[in-house]
Scaffold this motif. Structure first.
Motif, PDB file in Angstrom:
ATOM      1  N   GLY A 181       0.809  -1.215   0.000  1.00 48.81           N
ATOM      2  CA  GLY A 181       0.000   0.000   0.000  1.00 48.81           C
ATOM      3  C   GLY A 181       0.840   1.261   0.000  1.00 48.81           C
ATOM      4  N   LEU A 182       2.096   1.163   0.433  1.00 48.26           N
ATOM      5  CA  LEU A 182       2.982   2.329   0.414  1.00 48.26           C
ATOM      6  C   LEU A 182       3.253   2.809  -1.005  1.00 48.26           C
ATOM      7  CD1 LEU A 182       5.538   1.250   3.157  1.00 48.26           C
ATOM      8  CD2 LEU A 182       4.077   3.271   3.246  1.00 48.26           C
ATOM      9  N   ALA A 183       3.090   1.947  -1.983  1.00 47.69           N
ATOM     10  CA  ALA A 183       3.352   2.331  -3.375  1.00 47.69           C
ATOM     11  C   ALA A 183       2.446   3.464  -3.832  1.00 47.69           C
ATOM     12  CB  ALA A 183       3.192   1.117  -4.288  1.00 47.69           C
ATOM     13  N   ALA A 184       1.285   3.599  -3.210  1.00 46.14           N
ATOM     14  CA  ALA A 184       0.326   4.639  -3.618  1.00 46.14           C
ATOM     15  C   ALA A 184       0.487   5.936  -2.833  1.00 46.14           C
ATOM     16  CB  ALA A 184      -1.102   4.117  -3.443  1.00 46.14           C
ATOM     17  N   ILE A 185       1.387   5.942  -1.855  1.00 48.36           N
ATOM     18  CA  ILE A 185       1.595   7.136  -1.041  1.00 48.36           C
ATOM     19  C   ILE A 185       2.588   8.052  -1.749  1.00 48.36           C
ATOM     20  CG2 ILE A 185       2.363   8.000   1.198  1.00 48.36           C
ATOM     21  CD1 ILE A 185      -0.214   6.412   1.332  1.00 48.36           C
ATOM     22  N   SER A 186       2.361   9.353  -1.692  1.00 44.90           N
ATOM     23  CA  SER A 186       3.245  10.290  -2.384  1.00 44.90           C
ATOM     24  C   SER A 186       4.652  10.231  -1.808  1.00 44.90           C
ATOM     25  CB  SER A 186       2.706  11.718  -2.276  1.00 44.90           C
ATOM     26  OG  SER A 186       2.898  12.234  -0.973  1.00 44.90           O
ATOM     27  N   GLN A 199      11.240  -1.619  -1.702  1.00 49.88           N
ATOM     28  CA  GLN A 199      10.912  -1.415  -3.112  1.00 49.88           C
ATOM     29  C   GLN A 199       9.778  -0.408  -3.309  1.00 49.88           C
ATOM     30  OE1 GLN A 199       8.819  -4.848  -4.917  1.00 49.88           O
ATOM     31  NE2 GLN A 199       8.706  -5.722  -2.854  1.00 49.88           N
ATOM     32  N   TYR A 200       8.966  -0.188  -2.287  1.00 48.42           N
ATOM     33  CA  TYR A 200       7.817   0.704  -2.426  1.00 48.42           C
ATOM     34  C   TYR A 200       8.126   2.147  -2.030  1.00 48.42           C
ATOM     35  CZ  TYR A 200       5.471  -3.842  -2.485  1.00 48.42           C
ATOM     36  OH  TYR A 200       5.108  -5.126  -2.780  1.00 48.42           O
ATOM     37  N   ILE A 201       9.314   2.372  -1.449  1.00 51.91           N
ATOM     38  CA  ILE A 201       9.588   3.704  -0.900  1.00 51.91           C
ATOM     39  C   ILE A 201      10.865   4.318  -1.459  1.00 51.91           C
ATOM     40  CG2 ILE A 201       8.293   3.273   1.216  1.00 51.91           C
ATOM     41  CD1 ILE A 201      10.933   2.774   2.647  1.00 51.91           C
ATOM     42  N   GLY A 202      11.300   3.854  -2.623  1.00 48.20           N
ATOM     43  CA  GLY A 202      12.402   4.503  -3.298  1.00 48.20           C
ATOM     44  C   GLY A 202      13.783   3.997  -2.940  1.00 48.20           C
TER      45      GLY A 202
END
Length: 427
Positions: free
Chosen positions: A223-228, A259-262
C-alpha cells in the motif's frame, strides 16, 4: 508529574462520569509554560461559549515525556462554522483556511497561531485520504488516530484523557496501533512508516515489536506504493536520524518494504549498518546513512524520482557514493587532514566542507572529523588582478599561473602569503 495516581479507563462511559472518575492531572512546568496570553485568551473564549477545548496528539505525548512541545494542536467539540463565528465575533484573525474542510481552523491571537480541529470520525478511507464527519465524542476521535501514544487528550486543567492505554504504553516504551493494526494501516498506509519513526523515539531496545504488528505491516506494505514520495520522505528521514535507525532500515528490507519507498531492492544493508555504527554519535544527515544502501548513482536517481528529495540532499548522496572509496586519509600519514582540505580548496564550492564532514562521518573518521569541523577554509591570497599588474595579460597564462601558485600554496599547508607566492611567478 501528576497530583493523583488513580487511573480509570472504562471501555464505554458517559462524559460526565468520565470526568468525575478520571483524576490524573498534569502539573509540570512544561505544561504550565504553554499558558501564554494567547492561549489564555483562546481558552476563555471557548469556555464562554461552552465548547470543550483540549490539547491533542503529539503535544500530549511530549508533555507526558517531560518535554515542552514545539507545536501544540488542539481539539474541540465546536464545529468549524461555530469556531469561525466565535472568533470573528471576538475580532480574532483567522489564517490559512486550507484545513477547514477537514475541520481545522487556525486563529491568530497575541502573535501566536492556534490550530484547532473539530472532533472527527473517518467515514471513508482509501489508504491515503479520509472523508471525515464531525462528532462531539472524544473517544470516537481517539479511535481514528494511529498509535495509542498519539491518541491522548489533555484538558487545559491538566486532566489526562486516555482511552487506549497510551500513557501506559509510553511509560513502558511500547508502540502500538490503536485497536486493530491492520485496520489502522489500511486507513492510511503511511502509518507503517510512522510506526517505525515513533518506535525509534519511544522504544528502549531495537527489536521488541509485537509479532502481530509486523505481520500486519508485511501483509499491507504494498500500500505504500500509492503514497506520495513527499509524504514518505518526511517520515523516512525522521526515522533515519532516530534511535535504532539501522535496525529499522534493515526491518524495511526484511518486511519487503524498500521497493515501495524509493530504496534499492538490493540495498547494501551490511554497509548501512557499518556506517550507522560509525556515524550515529555525530548527528549524520539522513542521506549520509541512506547513501550506504546505494550501489551507484542510478540508485540515487531512482530514489529521487520516487521521493523528490531536495537538490541539496540528492547532491550529497551523489557525492558520498562517488567519493566514499576514493577520498580517504593517506596510508602514509593517517592523521593528516590534507587530502580532505585540498579537496575543499580545489572544489571552491560553498558547501564542500559540509559534504566532506558527512563523508568523514560515513567513514568513521572521528578524529579527522573533529579537526575538520574546527578548520576554517583559508582564502587563496593571489588573484588574476595581481598577475596582470606583473605584466601577464593572456587569460590562458593567468589561469595556468594561478593553478601553479595554488599548488605551491597547498604544499605550504596554505601558509604562504601573497608576496611569497608571487615570487614564484615565471615572467
Amino acid at each position: 508529574m501528576f497530583d493523583a495516581i488513580r487511573f480509570f479507563r472504562p471501555a464505554v462511559i458517559s462524559h460526565s462520569v468520565w470526568r468525575s472518575l478520571f483524576t490524573m492531572r498534569l502539573k509540570t512546568s512544561e505544561f504550565k509554560s504553554l499558558f501564554t496570553d494567547g492561549l489564555n485568551g483562546i481558552a476563555e473564549l471557548f469556555e464562554k461559549h461552552q465548547y470543550e477545548l483540549r490539547i491533542a496528539g503529539g503535544a500530549v505525548r511530549d508533555l507526558l515525556s517531560g518535554k515542552r512541545p514545539e507545536d501544540v494542536d488542539f481539539a474541540t467539540t465546536a464545529t468549524p462554522e461555530e469556531m469561525k463565528r466565535m472568533f470573528q465575533d471576538a475580532g480574532i484573525r483567522l489564517i490559512n483556511n486550507k484545513g477547514e474542510k477537514h475541520g481545522t481552523i487556525t486563529a491568530r491571537l497575541h502573535d501566536e497561531n492556534f490550530e484547532v480541529t473539530t472532533l472527527r470520525v473517518d467515514v471513508e478511507t482509501d489508504g491515503r485520504h479520509a472523508e471525515v464527519e464531525f462528532t462531539t465524542d472524544w473517544q470516537k476521535d481517539a479511535e481514528r488516530r494511529d498509535l495509542t501514544i498519539n491518541s491522548m487528550f489533555l484538558g487545559l486543567d491538566g486532566t489526562l484523557y486516555d482511552y487506549f492505554k497510551g500513557y501506559e504504553d509510553l511509560q513502558n516504551h511500547k508502540v502500538r496501533f490503536v485497536g486493530n493494526a491492520e485496520q489502522r494501516i489500511q486507513e492510511d498506509y503511511l502509518r507503517i512508516l510512522r510506526y517505525f519513526r515513533f518506535y525509534g523515539r519511544v522504544a528502549l531496545r531495537a527489536d521488541e515489536h509485537e509479532p502481530e504488528t509486523l505481520t500486519a505491516i508485511r501483509e499491507n506494505g504494498r500500500g505504500l506504493a500509492a503514497i506520495s514520495g513527499e509524504r514518505i520522505w518526511v517520515e523516512l528521514k525522521k526515522m533515519v536520524v532516530g534511535n535504532h535507525a539501522a535496525h529499522l532500515l534493515e526491518l524495511l528490507y526484511n518486511l519487503d518494504l524498500a521497493q515501495y519507498i524509493g530504496l534499492p531492492p538490493d540495498g547494501d544493508v551490511v554497509e548501512m549498518k557499518r556506517v550507522w555504527r560509525n556515524a550515529s554519535a555525530h548527528s549524520p544527515k539522513p542521506m549520509t546513512v541512506l547513501a550506504a544502501l546505494f550501489h551507484g548513482p542510478d540508485n540515487v536517481d531512482k530514489m529521487d524520482l520516487r521521493l523528490k528529495v531536495s537538490r541539496e540532499e540528492k547532491t550529497l548522496a551523489l557525492f558520498l557514493v562517488k567519493h566514499r572509496r576514493t577520498l580517504r586519509k593517506s596510508d602514509e600519514e593517517p592523521d593528516d587532514l590534507r587530502p580532505f582540505t585540498d579537496f575543499i580548496i580545489d572544489s571552491r564550492e560553498p558547501d564542500s566542507q559540509s559534504k566532506v564532514c558527512e563523508l568523514l562521518k560515513y567513514q568513521g573518521e572521528e578524529k579527522l572529523l573533529s579537526e575538520l569541523q574546527r578548520w576554517s577554509v583559508p582564502r587563496f591570497p593571489v588573484s588574476g588582478h595581481d598577475l596582470r599588474k606583473m605584466g601577464i595579460t593572456s587569460g590562458k597564462e593567468i589561469g595556468i599561473s594561478l593553478q601553479e601558485l595554488r599548488d605551491i600554496w597547498k604544499k605550504s599547508r596554505y601558509q604562504m602569503d601573497k608576496d611569497e607566492l608571487l615570487s614564484h611567478v615565471k615572467l
